[in-house]
Design an enzyme around this catalytic site. Sequence first.
Site, PDB file in Angstrom:
ATOM      1  N   GLY A 253      -9.780  -5.171  -6.614  1.00  0.00           N
ATOM      2  CA  GLY A 253      -9.136  -4.811  -5.444  1.00  0.00           C
ATOM      3  C   GLY A 253      -9.405  -3.469  -5.085  1.00  0.00           C
TER       4      GLY A 253
ATOM      5  N   ARG B 264       1.159   6.415  -1.316  1.00  0.00           N
ATOM      6  CA  ARG B 264       0.509   6.595  -2.756  1.00  0.00           C
ATOM      7  C   ARG B 264       0.923   7.927  -3.413  1.00  0.00           C
ATOM      8  NH1 ARG B 264      -3.443   6.238  -4.732  1.00  0.00           N
ATOM      9  NH2 ARG B 264      -3.229   5.024  -6.291  1.00  0.00           N
TER      10      ARG B 264
ATOM     11  N   TYR C 261       3.391   7.190  -6.535  1.00  0.00           N
ATOM     12  CA  TYR C 261       2.720   7.450  -7.936  1.00  0.00           C
ATOM     13  C   TYR C 261       2.164   8.811  -8.118  1.00  0.00           C
ATOM     14  CZ  TYR C 261       2.095   2.532  -6.345  1.00  0.00           C
ATOM     15  OH  TYR C 261       2.459   1.136  -5.790  1.00  0.00           O
TER      16      TYR C 261
ATOM     17  N   CYS D  58      11.511  12.858   7.476  1.00  0.00           N
ATOM     18  CA  CYS D  58      12.700  13.658   7.360  1.00  0.00           C
ATOM     19  C   CYS D  58      13.195  13.535   5.516  1.00  0.00           C
ATOM     20  CB  CYS D  58      14.080  13.392   7.945  1.00  0.00           C
ATOM     21  SG  CYS D  58      13.360  13.514   9.634  1.00  0.00           S
ATOM     22  N   GLU D  59      12.023  13.769   4.671  1.00  0.00           N
ATOM     23  CA  GLU D  59      12.247  13.474   3.310  1.00  0.00           C
ATOM     24  C   GLU D  59      11.252  14.583   2.747  1.00  0.00           C
ATOM     25  OE1 GLU D  59      12.151  10.070   0.934  1.00  0.00           O
ATOM     26  OE2 GLU D  59      12.774   8.765   2.818  1.00  0.00           O
TER      27      GLU D  59
HETATM   28  N1  LLP Z   1      -5.089  -8.887 -10.100  1.00  0.00           N
HETATM   29  C1  LLP Z   1      -3.728  -8.874 -10.203  1.00  0.00           C
HETATM   30  C2  LLP Z   1      -3.084 -10.074 -11.159  1.00  0.00           C
HETATM   31  C3  LLP Z   1      -3.087  -7.889  -9.913  1.00  0.00           C
HETATM   32  O1  LLP Z   1      -1.793  -7.750  -9.954  1.00  0.00           O
HETATM   33  C4  LLP Z   1      -3.815  -6.819  -9.327  1.00  0.00           C
HETATM   34  C5  LLP Z   1      -2.878  -5.267  -8.769  1.00  0.00           C
HETATM   35  C6  LLP Z   1      -5.382  -6.640  -8.844  1.00  0.00           C
HETATM   36  C7  LLP Z   1      -5.748  -8.010  -9.424  1.00  0.00           C
HETATM   37  C8  LLP Z   1      -5.933  -6.014  -8.431  1.00  0.00           C
HETATM   38  O2  LLP Z   1      -6.256  -4.740  -9.225  1.00  0.00           O
HETATM   39  P1  LLP Z   1      -7.348  -3.580  -8.806  1.00  0.00           P
HETATM   40  O3  LLP Z   1      -8.286  -3.765  -9.027  1.00  0.00           O
HETATM   41  O4  LLP Z   1      -6.928  -3.253  -7.446  1.00  0.00           O
HETATM   42  O5  LLP Z   1      -6.739  -2.420  -9.413  1.00  0.00           O
HETATM   43  N2  LLP Z   1      -0.215  -0.056  -5.318  1.00  0.00           N
HETATM   44  C9  LLP Z   1      -0.628   0.506  -6.403  1.00  0.00           C
HETATM   45  C10 LLP Z   1      -1.755  -0.722  -7.308  1.00  0.00           C
HETATM   46  C11 LLP Z   1      -1.104  -1.766  -7.444  1.00  0.00           C
HETATM   47  C12 LLP Z   1      -1.588  -2.999  -8.113  1.00  0.00           C
HETATM   48  C13 LLP Z   1      -1.055  -4.208  -8.279  1.00  0.00           C
HETATM   49  N3  LLP Z   1      -1.708  -5.268  -8.760  1.00  0.00           N
HETATM   50  C14 LLP Z   1      -1.756   1.570  -6.015  1.00  0.00           C
HETATM   51  O6  LLP Z   1      -1.473   2.279  -4.699  1.00  0.00           O
HETATM   52  O7  LLP Z   1      -1.882   2.235  -6.983  1.00  0.00           O
END
Ligand code: LLP
Length: 421
Positions: free
Chosen positions: A277, A314, A318, A346-347
Amino acid sequence: MDHFLYRDGALHAEDVPLAQIAAEVGTPFYVYSTATLLRHFEVLDEALNGMDHLVCYAMKAASNQAILKTLAQAGAGMDVVSGGEYLRAKAAGVPGDKIVFSGVGKTADEIHMALTGGIRQFNVESEPEMEVLNRVAGEVGVIAPITIRVNPDVDAKTHAKIATGKSENKFGIPIARAREVYAMAAAMANLEVIGIDVHIGSQLTDLAPFELAYQKVAELTETLRADGHTIRRLDLGGGLGIPYARSNEAPPLPKDYGDLIKRTVGHLGCEIEIEPGRLIAGNSGCMVSEVIYVKSGEGRDFLILDGAMNDLIRPAMYEAHHDIVPVIEPAPGVEQVPYDIVGPVCESGDTFAKQRMMPPLAAKDLVAFRSTGAYGAVMSSEYNTRPLIPEVLVKGDQYAVIRRRPTFDEMINRDSIPEWL
Ligand code: LLP
């Protein structure tokens, strides 16, 4: 590599000055570069050359249909984690046989939707889910193709909130119990076991945890085959990290990741899927925001922007770093000054960066948050009754609003007041 560069002193997305988009759509907004999206997809796709494979974009990272369509036309499949994502992928024209359904809590309704609409495979995460899938497939009268997600108990060495491959995480079934669970699946009349799935976490900046996990998957493939199962597809998940602080980070190259996959599982003759992703969308997008005020505090200056934590969560969630750059290129040699860069919510958590060195800025100046294409717009909310900000897609010298800003009336009229009030 991305296509957000200064030209003649102004930051552009491909051939379009960001200031021009800001003047037309207003700030804040997200902007994506088509060339960057495609480039990242192609680099990953090429890294798997020589293997039968499909890159299934994890659309949770950025799910606007214009983005999905851009990638699908280049040949990408999709990884979805909800009924909503499934319908969105279909609406963008992705065929069912290129959609993989992941997720730890798929409901019977979501399963029904995918079985009737067409699906490449379900990545099953538990025995109770397997039972529901078997039952619903029987009701629909189809055989559901499945992999089972195994939890390899590998430390992904990433932020705790996005690590998924340790035994204490909620994901997958413990690899030690895999034989038992595969035997259970094989005995279910409406399931066809086709492979194994693994995903250990996100924003991995070291290849070693992938290597460990994929070695375990390779061993398991051989064990399960010896038990009589057909293992012909391996879904190796997503998670490859990207550089967020451009000055000092160098995460692994997609080519090295591809070579690692070939080295660890290449000999098994399986079809390979990956679910990236962030690597595809992350550096393909920026959030552009305007300075509302520069406020002098006690020993520090605050840059108060019109973008806030509801638009980009983010940093608050994180402790994530995003490079923040002025849209007008600073003059060479200009002396930088430290700012706390904050939004108007407001945080105190609505802080993007503390004591960040920037060229001196003033009200009405524009800044761009780099690397916000993934997990930016999709994680935004209307907290403080702030409208979801628009998304814009650039292609060469063209650009289009791909999601407009809602009006306040639209937002307010979604509420309904009970009769008794
Ligand atoms: N496949 C599965 C089963 C997943 O749970 C995820 C991400 C991906 C693929 C894709 O991962 P990537 O290639 O994007 O690292 N909101 C967080 C990231 C959450 C990822 C959740 N799962 C952030 O902003 O860093």
